[in-house]
Design an enzyme around this catalytic site. Structure first.
Site, PDB file in Angstrom:
ATOM      1  N   SER A 116      27.130  33.771  31.516  1.00 36.37           N
ATOM      2  CA  SER A 116      25.701  34.071  31.556  1.00 36.37           C
ATOM      3  C   SER A 116      25.153  33.887  32.964  1.00 36.37           C
ATOM      4  O   SER A 116      25.281  32.824  33.561  1.00 36.37           O
ATOM      5  CB  SER A 116      24.935  33.160  30.593  1.00 36.37           C
ATOM      6  OG  SER A 116      23.552  33.336  30.746  1.00 36.37           O
ATOM      7  N   TYR A 155      23.019  26.060  27.048  1.00 35.76           N
ATOM      8  CA  TYR A 155      23.676  27.294  27.471  1.00 35.76           C
ATOM      9  C   TYR A 155      22.965  28.002  28.615  1.00 35.76           C
ATOM     10  O   TYR A 155      23.567  28.592  29.484  1.00 35.76           O
ATOM     11  CB  TYR A 155      23.758  28.252  26.266  1.00 35.76           C
ATOM     12  CG  TYR A 155      24.607  29.464  26.527  1.00 35.76           C
ATOM     13  CD1 TYR A 155      25.989  29.356  26.592  1.00 35.76           C
ATOM     14  CD2 TYR A 155      24.030  30.710  26.713  1.00 35.76           C
ATOM     15  CE1 TYR A 155      26.780  30.464  26.823  1.00 35.76           C
ATOM     16  CE2 TYR A 155      24.809  31.830  26.946  1.00 35.76           C
ATOM     17  CZ  TYR A 155      26.179  31.693  26.988  1.00 35.76           C
ATOM     18  OH  TYR A 155      26.954  32.796  27.214  1.00 35.76           O
TER      19      TYR A 155
END
Length: 253
Positions: free
Chosen positions: A172, A185
């Site tokens: 990401s 995350y």
């Protein structure tokens, strides 16, 4: 003084390389063939991993699919076989180092040397700091970070021996910034899997060092390092990232 002289001597090379890179921006990139390549994809049971497997199947690669979800894994494999690809499936828990190493040995024995490794498996939890359980944080690092080390250690030696290989890391870009309620995350704005896979495959086939999806992320990550913090806070408030899920936590008295 010698240090500055060494830097000065590198200046012509810097100018040449910069000009070369600029010219290449306007030249069409040649796409390499992956026909017959042994491609291992982690997290192939759904989402980006599944769609990536479909694309490699269309290009006649030999597929090795890993996932912890047997049902999703078999669904992906069936579609890839329908596209004409040879497929081998392995149920693997990418949060377990020994499971990765043991599965890698089986792949080498049953299929051969992996020549393209796509580290795609990942987990995400949408919660704030206090609602995120400790095991969830640990699982995030085990799958999203540590597993990449274990798979690379397992398959890179053969690539080096054969002087042929390609390792792809799917991650990401929001790891460069912070998004509310994705503490473990740091995922950014949601993207369509098809868009991501299209850019991912193009990056692999043209052997790009790094790609960002969307491409504007590359520019934004630079801006975040040079813009004042107060402005960034206001900008994130304007963007106003929200989630439908209600996040909460309990505190003991």
């Amino acid at each position: 003084m010698k240090f500055f002289l060494d830097i000065l001597l590198l200046l012509p090379l810097l100018i040449f390389c910069s000009l070369e890179s600029f010219v290449k921006l306007f030249l069409p990139k040649r796409r390499k063939s992956v026909t017959g390549e042994i491609v291992l994809i982690t997290g192939a049971g759904h989402g980006i991993g599944r769609l990536t497997a479909y694309e490699f199947a269309k290009l006649k690669s030999k597929l090795v699919l890993w996932d912890i979800n047997k049902h999703g894994l078999e669904e992906t494999a069936a579609k890839c076989r329908g596209l004409g690809a040879k497929v081998h499936t392995f149920m693997v828990d990418c949060s377990n180092r020994e499971d990765i190493y043991n599965s890698a040995k089986k792949v080498k024995a049953e299929v051969g040397d992996v020549s393209i490794l796509v580290n795609n498996a990942g987990v995400v939890y949408t919660s704030d700091l206090f609602a995120t359980q400790d095991p969830q944080i640990e699982k995030t690092f085990e799958v999203n970070v540590l597993a990449h080390f274990w798979t690379t250690k397992a398959f890179l030696p053969a690539m080096m021996k054969n002087n042929h290989g390609h390792i792809v890391t799917v991650a990401s870009a929001a790891g460069h910034t912070v998004v509310p309620f994705l503490l473990a995350y740091c995922l950014g704005p949601t993207l369509e899997p098809e868009e991501v896979v299209n850019k991912l495959m193009n990056g692999i086939l043209t052997e790009q060092k790094m790609i960002f999806v969307p491409s504007s992320i590359a520019f934004l990550t630079i801006l975040e390092r040079i813009l004042p913090d107060r402005f960034l806070v206001t900008l994130k408030q304007k963007i106003n990232v929200r989630f439908d899920a209600v996040i909460g936590y309990k505190m003991k008295a």
